[in-house]
Design an enzyme around this catalytic site. Structure first.
Site, PDB file in Angstrom:
ATOM      1  N   ARG A 190       3.294  12.173   0.052  1.00  0.00           N
ATOM      2  CA  ARG A 190       4.481  13.006   0.158  1.00  0.00           C
ATOM      3  C   ARG A 190       4.356  14.177  -0.823  1.00  0.00           C
ATOM      4  O   ARG A 190       3.403  14.922  -0.754  1.00  0.00           O
ATOM      5  CB  ARG A 190       5.743  12.177  -0.027  1.00  0.00           C
ATOM      6  CG  ARG A 190       5.881  11.073   1.043  1.00  0.00           C
ATOM      7  CD  ARG A 190       7.129  10.231   0.862  1.00  0.00           C
ATOM      8  NE  ARG A 190       7.265   9.275   1.945  1.00  0.00           N
ATOM      9  CZ  ARG A 190       6.738   8.059   1.936  1.00  0.00           C
ATOM     10  NH1 ARG A 190       6.047   7.635   0.884  1.00  0.00           N
ATOM     11  NH2 ARG A 190       6.901   7.241   2.959  1.00  0.00           N
ATOM     12  N   LYS A 205       4.705  -5.413   5.372  1.00  0.00           N
ATOM     13  CA  LYS A 205       5.839  -4.821   4.669  1.00  0.00           C
ATOM     14  C   LYS A 205       7.128  -5.556   5.014  1.00  0.00           C
ATOM     15  O   LYS A 205       7.345  -5.956   6.161  1.00  0.00           O
ATOM     16  CB  LYS A 205       5.976  -3.345   5.046  1.00  0.00           C
ATOM     17  CG  LYS A 205       4.758  -2.509   4.701  1.00  0.00           C
ATOM     18  CD  LYS A 205       4.577  -2.353   3.207  1.00  0.00           C
ATOM     19  CE  LYS A 205       3.462  -1.389   2.876  1.00  0.00           C
ATOM     20  NZ  LYS A 205       3.365  -1.087   1.446  1.00  0.00           N
ATOM     21  N   GLU A 237       5.098  -8.690  -3.401  1.00  0.00           N
ATOM     22  CA  GLU A 237       4.782  -7.444  -4.099  1.00  0.00           C
ATOM     23  C   GLU A 237       6.002  -6.546  -4.247  1.00  0.00           C
ATOM     24  O   GLU A 237       6.784  -6.378  -3.315  1.00  0.00           O
ATOM     25  CB  GLU A 237       3.686  -6.715  -3.323  1.00  0.00           C
ATOM     26  CG  GLU A 237       3.182  -5.454  -3.992  1.00  0.00           C
ATOM     27  CD  GLU A 237       1.931  -4.928  -3.308  1.00  0.00           C
ATOM     28  OE1 GLU A 237       1.711  -3.703  -3.339  1.00  0.00           O
ATOM     29  OE2 GLU A 237       1.166  -5.741  -2.736  1.00  0.00           O
ATOM     30  N   HIS A 252      -4.272  -1.167  -6.446  1.00  0.00           N
ATOM     31  CA  HIS A 252      -3.580  -0.557  -5.304  1.00  0.00           C
ATOM     32  C   HIS A 252      -4.410   0.561  -4.674  1.00  0.00           C
ATOM     33  O   HIS A 252      -4.909   1.443  -5.377  1.00  0.00           O
ATOM     34  CB  HIS A 252      -2.237   0.008  -5.772  1.00  0.00           C
ATOM     35  CG  HIS A 252      -1.566   0.903  -4.776  1.00  0.00           C
ATOM     36  ND1 HIS A 252      -1.541   2.285  -4.908  1.00  0.00           N
ATOM     37  CD2 HIS A 252      -0.910   0.614  -3.623  1.00  0.00           C
ATOM     38  CE1 HIS A 252      -0.889   2.802  -3.890  1.00  0.00           C
ATOM     39  NE2 HIS A 252      -0.497   1.821  -3.101  1.00  0.00           N
TER      40      HIS A 252
END
Length: 370
Positions: free
Chosen positions: A63, A177, A232, A308
């Site tokens: 982003r 997710k 997570e 990550h």
């Protein structure tokens, strides 16, 4: 015998916008905090020495933030010219102080990452060793899990198909997710994936910071039945105390740390007992140099490591970690490199090529902009 030193002759930078094949959404989109992700912005650095050695590194932003990273890196890059590329720790601090008015975390630190990773790549290439071997490898392959197939923008049928494809490629675990406003929808999603995978395949869930403490505690207890490898980012990334209390109350391990942008922030997280799996991101914390500080502290506390994103760098770092380690499989950056990382039996194999073992990443002169 006289000591000979090489010097940095050139630093080349490039700004790249890498579009994704389709917009993706996690819980931050469904809760209205962010827009779907459509591209990744990357800053590549190539460092060339007088003796002809080269190193390649990169940083990234999702982003907003990419042009800012490039601008800061471009301003500070001349600080490296004429320096000995072996003095990586000293150069990291020199770059930090060059941009100190912008702070010691966030964009100011992330802009250093491309240079620092390039210096480590150069050092390993000069030694003729894979980076993992230069650091001191504990394994030649690291268990890996896929995330890119489990976003909330994909319907559950597609998630299951993506999981099958990932396992067929040789990936060992699947992460999906969660964190939707409706926790019942999350529960149905997790149950469907667990039933599809069976009990023996590693399954992780990622809430992307969308729960409050009470929701994380209640829903975390509900998720215990699925024998998850970890939960997570159940809470805000900077809520070390909340993560610590949650980790102490659940049997399922808690993983967090990916959003932190300095080694100091990770120190607070680890000291608080906030994670069973620590998830530093080398480009976000400023490169490999600060990442190694986080690794050392995590090892001291006998924690597990699951870096990550950026598998191209993190494979080597996870291979050099003494304790339990996983690496996250994201294929997004593959178009930028000439080589591909190999998978076999649920693990990602450390390449035998020197450095990171990768070439590519378009670079151009410092005078060019995004």
């Amino acid at each position: 015998m006289a000591l000979t030193t090489d010097r940095i002759a050139a630093v080349q930078l490039s700004f790249v916008r890498l579009p994704l094949t389709a917009p993706i959404s996690d819980a931050k989109v469904l809760t209205g905090r962010q827009k779907p992700l459509t591209e990744v912005a990357l800053v590549f650095a190539r460092i060339v020495t007088e003796a002809g050695y080269e190193g390649l590194g990169f940083g990234y932003a999702k982003r907003a933030g990419g042009p800012g990273l490039y601008a800061h890196a471009r301003e500070t890059a001349p600080e490296l010219l004429g320096e000995d590329p072996s003095d990586i720790g000293r150069l990291w601090r020199k770059l930090l102080w060059a941009g100190a008015s912008m702070g010691r975390s966030g964009l100011a630190v992330q802009a250093i990452a491309a240079f620092d990773i390039a210096l480590w790549d150069l050092k390993a290439r000069r030694a003729g060793l894979p980076l993992a071997k230069l650091l001191g490898a504990h394994r030649s392959a690291v268990p890996c899990y896929n995330t890119s197939g489990g976003f909330l923008s994909a319907p559950i049928g597609q998630v299951l198909d993506n999981a099958d494809a990932a396992l067929a490629r040789g990936i060992g675990g699947i992460k999906i997710k969660v964190g939707q406003p409706d926790t019942a929808a999350d529960l149905r999603r997790v149950q469907a994936v667990r039933e599809h995978l069976g009990e023996d395949t590693a399954l992780m869930v990622d809430a992307n910071q969308q729960w409050d403490r009470a929701t994380a505690r209640r829903f975390g207890r509900t998720l215990e039945q699925f024998r998850l490898t970890w939960i997570e980012e159940p809470l805000d990334a900077h809520d070390a105390e909340g993560h610590a209390a949650l980790a102490a109350s659940l049997d399922t391990p808690v993983a967090t740390g990916e959003m932190l942008t300095s080694a100091e922030e990770h120190t607070r997280l680890i000291d608080a007992g906030a994670a069973d799996f620590v998830q530093p991101d080398a480009p976000r914390v400023g490169g490999i140099t600060p990442f190694l500080r986080v690794m050392a502290l995590a090892d001291h506390k006998a924690l597990s490591l699951a870096p990550h994103f950026a598998m191209e760098v993190h494979l080597h770092l996870a291979a050099a970690y003494p304790g339990t380690a996983w690496v996250e499989h994201f294929e997004w950056l593959e178009p930028l490199f000439n080589e591909r990382l190999e998978l076999s039996g649920g693990r990602m194999l450390v390449p035998d090529r020197p450095g990171l073992g990768l070439d590519g990443g378009p670079v151009r002169d410092l005078g060019d902009g995004p």
